[in-house]
Design a protein around this motif. Structure first.
Motif, PDB file in Angstrom:
ATOM      1  N   LYS A  54      -4.536  21.318  -1.919  1.00  9.71           N
ATOM      2  CA  LYS A  54      -3.399  20.690  -1.939  1.00  9.71           C
ATOM      3  C   LYS A  54      -2.328  20.611  -1.212  1.00  9.71           C
ATOM      4  O   LYS A  54      -2.254  22.651  -0.977  1.00  9.71           O
ATOM      5  CB  LYS A  54      -2.828  21.382  -3.318  1.00  9.71           C
ATOM      6  CG  LYS A  54      -1.840  21.520  -3.903  1.00  9.71           C
ATOM      7  CD  LYS A  54      -1.382  19.873  -4.174  1.00  9.71           C
ATOM      8  CE  LYS A  54       0.637  19.862  -4.813  1.00  9.71           C
ATOM      9  NZ  LYS A  54       0.424  18.448  -5.433  1.00  9.71           N
ATOM     10  N   GLU A  86       0.015  24.792   2.849  1.00  6.57           N
ATOM     11  CA  GLU A  86      -1.604  24.169   1.733  1.00  6.57           C
ATOM     12  C   GLU A  86      -1.662  25.444   0.478  1.00  6.57           C
ATOM     13  O   GLU A  86      -1.660  26.861   1.286  1.00  6.57           O
ATOM     14  CB  GLU A  86      -2.131  24.413   3.056  1.00  6.57           C
ATOM     15  CG  GLU A  86      -3.033  23.827   2.695  1.00  6.57           C
ATOM     16  CD  GLU A  86      -4.092  23.027   4.161  1.00  6.57           C
ATOM     17  OE1 GLU A  86      -4.432  21.697   4.413  1.00  6.57           O
ATOM     18  OE2 GLU A  86      -5.065  24.150   4.090  1.00  6.57           O
ATOM     19  N   ALA A  87      -2.189  25.564  -0.675  1.00  2.11           N
ATOM     20  CA  ALA A  87      -2.249  26.305  -1.403  1.00  2.11           C
ATOM     21  C   ALA A  87      -3.111  25.955  -2.255  1.00  2.11           C
ATOM     22  O   ALA A  87      -4.481  27.282  -2.132  1.00  2.11           O
ATOM     23  CB  ALA A  87      -1.639  25.378  -2.738  1.00  2.11           C
ATOM     24  N   LEU A  88      -4.671  24.874  -1.350  1.00  2.00           N
ATOM     25  CA  LEU A  88      -5.520  25.087  -1.518  1.00  2.00           C
ATOM     26  C   LEU A  88      -6.367  24.296  -0.184  1.00  2.00           C
ATOM     27  O   LEU A  88      -5.907  23.283   0.312  1.00  2.00           O
ATOM     28  CB  LEU A  88      -6.390  24.281  -2.593  1.00  2.00           C
ATOM     29  CG  LEU A  88      -5.764  24.679  -3.862  1.00  2.00           C
ATOM     30  CD1 LEU A  88      -6.354  23.901  -4.936  1.00  2.00           C
ATOM     31  CD2 LEU A  88      -6.751  25.996  -4.288  1.00  2.00           C
ATOM     32  N   GLY A  97      -3.753  30.501  -5.012  1.00  2.00           N
ATOM     33  CA  GLY A  97      -4.028  29.485  -4.835  1.00  2.00           C
ATOM     34  C   GLY A  97      -4.845  28.753  -6.224  1.00  2.00           C
ATOM     35  O   GLY A  97      -4.943  27.998  -6.683  1.00  2.00           O
ATOM     36  N   THR A 143      -3.132  26.499  -8.957  1.00  2.00           N
ATOM     37  CA  THR A 143      -2.854  25.847  -8.411  1.00  2.00           C
ATOM     38  C   THR A 143      -4.752  24.898  -8.617  1.00  2.00           C
ATOM     39  O   THR A 143      -4.402  23.517  -8.772  1.00  2.00           O
ATOM     40  CB  THR A 143      -2.815  25.185  -6.972  1.00  2.00           C
ATOM     41  OG1 THR A 143      -1.634  26.167  -6.271  1.00  2.00           O
ATOM     42  CG2 THR A 143      -2.458  24.138  -6.248  1.00  2.00           C
ATOM     43  N   GLN A 178      -6.447  32.989  -0.144  1.00  3.61           N
ATOM     44  CA  GLN A 178      -5.233  32.004   0.944  1.00  3.61           C
ATOM     45  C   GLN A 178      -6.352  30.571   0.693  1.00  3.61           C
ATOM     46  O   GLN A 178      -6.132  30.039   2.149  1.00  3.61           O
ATOM     47  CB  GLN A 178      -5.340  32.441   2.081  1.00  3.61           C
ATOM     48  CG  GLN A 178      -4.863  33.677   2.537  1.00  3.61           C
ATOM     49  CD  GLN A 178      -5.281  34.295   3.658  1.00  3.61           C
ATOM     50  OE1 GLN A 178      -6.043  33.440   4.504  1.00  3.61           O
ATOM     51  NE2 GLN A 178      -4.299  35.171   4.630  1.00  3.61           N
ATOM     52  N   GLY A 179      -5.677  30.257  -0.765  1.00  7.52           N
ATOM     53  CA  GLY A 179      -6.177  28.736  -0.872  1.00  7.52           C
ATOM     54  C   GLY A 179      -7.599  27.823  -0.520  1.00  7.52           C
ATOM     55  O   GLY A 179      -8.290  27.132  -0.155  1.00  7.52           O
TER      56      GLY A 179
END
Lengths: 222, 336
Positions: B9, B19-21, B43, B46, B216-217
């Motif tokens: 995502k 970049e959240a994921l 994240g 999200t 960090q995603g």
């Protein structure tokens, strides 16, 4: 008292004028709400869209609404004369005043609707979305009920604004208390008529505001 | 039950993309309580919003109950969402509707008939213990009561999955416990799959079966809670666990200690927690031990104990003690 003599007032004419004002107010309020509410919802929905085309629709609508709101009402009445005749057949009197009143007030009300819809907690909308609500269900079952106190407050402000608009329409041959105040009070120097007309309008506004406040309070759950 | 495949995502465009994921894979089994823990901004929010597509992933697949949600049209997605309940940190109840109407809301959306709605809502009111409050408005309820309404509402359409987005983060510790207990009851009674995200290890510890640590995603560690909790591998996981017992463990490590003694961390799990393994073994081998720090608690229903001890005595006997204790089934980590 101050050289005023209320004994000569034609109460018959005053009551006819008062009734005319109420008629114009009632009819124009109803049509303003019928037009303004969907317009407000449309403004709100289009402003939130992630689609660039839909947001263009918002910009166009927004400009139109702003134009209508920035034209002084007295000019709007005159500018709308052909439109008014096309719709109701006449451009003066109670009937001829209603279309310009609606066109003048609906964009104003639409903005108030848009603003109160923005106040609705986004989390609640998200919750409804997570439960599988469609866009229409969200509008009808979440947005409008949640915004109800704000919408009622907006409606009150709009009706009060319409009271002053009906008075202004008196300048160009609309009926009602404004017309009376101008014809007798302004052109013929009968201060008494003007004072009574204004007094009645003050009372009317007070009553409307009180009723509106009460409704808002009744529907506020916070 | 839920499977995320290579979910990415991104927010924003061009250079400002965050970049959240990133290419995240995750599987949640049917009937389990799965916890996701992470710091704010890791994240996790999200992630849970991707599970019912409140956030649409930039790429990747979201499978829930055998259906890839990312491939559905609007109407189909709305129907699938009815099988996925969700509760929120700030409850997100309709402020203009009574408790009863809030719980009835998802049923009315699905055009269920009135008598059925009444039966279902009354049953749910009883389940969450709010029968006496059915005609109140959310503003008249406490935080815990609001979350109970949220839970009842989420259960109204008999979902397969319940997503909990920081459901207890706005509540005080006692209320948190009672809400967690309710979630556990529901999980057992209806075999409902529950996914919850949190930043509190205590939430994970008290009700989850499995846990994933997000950072960090991406998922940096995943496994059974007992496993991850007692033997954390990743620094972020350690940080979360140390947050609880960290300081006293640090103090234990500063205790006087030289070449003739050894520092060990023993982990007991399950029934062994109540066994006298350590003292029995020490008596046999003739070494002494001092307990520098200790915890005995539970992970969900499983008792566990963790001791930091200093062994004193003959080097050979100390080694023998460690081996024996290991053979008895305890986990031993030599710290020096």
């Amino acid at each position: 008292m101050w050289g005023l003599d209320f004994s000569q007032l034609d109460w018959n004419e005053i009551s006819v004028a008062s009734l005319d004002t109420l008629k114009m107010l009632a009819a124009s309020s109803v049509f303003t709400f019928i037009l303004g509410l969907p317009l407000g919802v449309l403004l709100y929905q289009t402003s939130r869209s992630s689609n660039a085309w839909v947001r263009t629709v918002y910009s166009v609508l927004s400009v139109i609404v702003n134009i209508l709101r920035s034209v002084p009402f007295i000019i709007l009445i005159v500018a709308l004369i052909p439109f008014t005749i096309a719709i109701v057949g006449v451009s003066y009197g109670v009937l001829g005043t209603i279309p310009p009143l609606v066109i003048g007030a609906a964009p104003f009300f639409a903005r108030l609707v848009e603003t109160s819809l923005r106040e609705v907690d986004r989390g609640v909308l998200e919750a409804a979305q997570s439960m599988g609500a469609s866009t229409w269900q969200i509008i009808l079952k979440v947005l409008l009920p949640e915004a109800r106190p704000g919408l009622l407050a907006g409606a009150t402000i709009t009706v009060v604004t319409l009271v002053s608009y009906t008075a202004m329409s008196g300048m160009v041959g609309g009926g009602g208390l404004g017309d009376l105040a101008i014809r007798y009070g302004y052109y013929r120097y009968q201060k008494e008529v003007m004072i009574i007309s204004v007094l009645f309008m003050i009372i009317l506004v007070q009553l409307l505001q009180m009723a509106g406040d009460r409704l808002v309070k009744h529907f506020t759950r916070k | 039950m839920i499977e995320l495949k290579q979910v990415t995502k991104k927010y924003g465009k061009g250079l400002q993309t965050t970049e959240a994921l990133s290419r995240l894979d995750l599987t949640v089994q049917k009937g389990e309580i799965f916890g996701v823990i992470g710091h704010s901004g890791a994240g996790k929010s999200t992630l849970i919003r991707c599970m019912n597509l409140l956030e649409r992933p930039t790429s990747g697949e979201v499978w829930v109950d055998g259906v890839d949600l990312t491939k559905l049209n609007k109407q189909q997605l709305q129907n699938q969402r009815r099988k996925i309940g969700m509760i929120f940190q700030h409850f997100n109840l309709l402020s203009s509707a009574s408790v009863y109407d809030n719980i009835a809301f998802p049923l009315r959306l699905a055009h269920v008939d009135k008598t059925q709605i009444a039966a279902k809502v009354n049953e749910l009111l009883q389940l969450v213990g709010l029968e006496a409050h059915r005609d109140k408005y959310p503003a008249q309820l406490s935080g815990g009561q609001k979350q109970r309404v949220g839970i009842a509402r989420a259960l109204a359409s008999d979902p397969q999955v319940l997503l909990c987005d920081e459901a207890t983060s706005a509540l005080d510790p006692q209320t948190t416990d009672s809400i967690l207990k309710l979630l556990l009851d529901i999980n057992r009674k209806f075999h409902l799959t529950i996914v919850l995200i949190t930043h509190e290890m205590q939430v994970i510890q008290s009700i989850c079966d499995r846990v994933a640590v997000i950072h960090q995603g991406g998922i940096v560690e995943e496994g059974a809670v007992t496993e991850v909790f007692l033997k954390p591998q990743h620094p972020v996981t350690r940080e979360f666990i140390l947050g609880q017992a960290g300081e006293s463990a640090q103090l234990a490590l500063q205790a006087p200690h030289d070449g003739s003694s050894r520092l060990c961390k023993l982990t007991f799990l399950g029934e062994k927690t109540y066994d006298s393994i350590l003292s029995r073994t020490a008596r046999e081998t003739g070494v002494d031990f001092a307990i520098l720090q200790g915890t005995i608690s539970k992970i969900k229903d499983i008792p566990y104990g963790q001791l930091i001890i200093r062994l004193e005595g003959d080097a050979g006997q100390m080694e023998k003690t460690i081996q024996k204790v290991k053979a008895e089934g305890l986990d031993v980590e030599v710290l020096d």
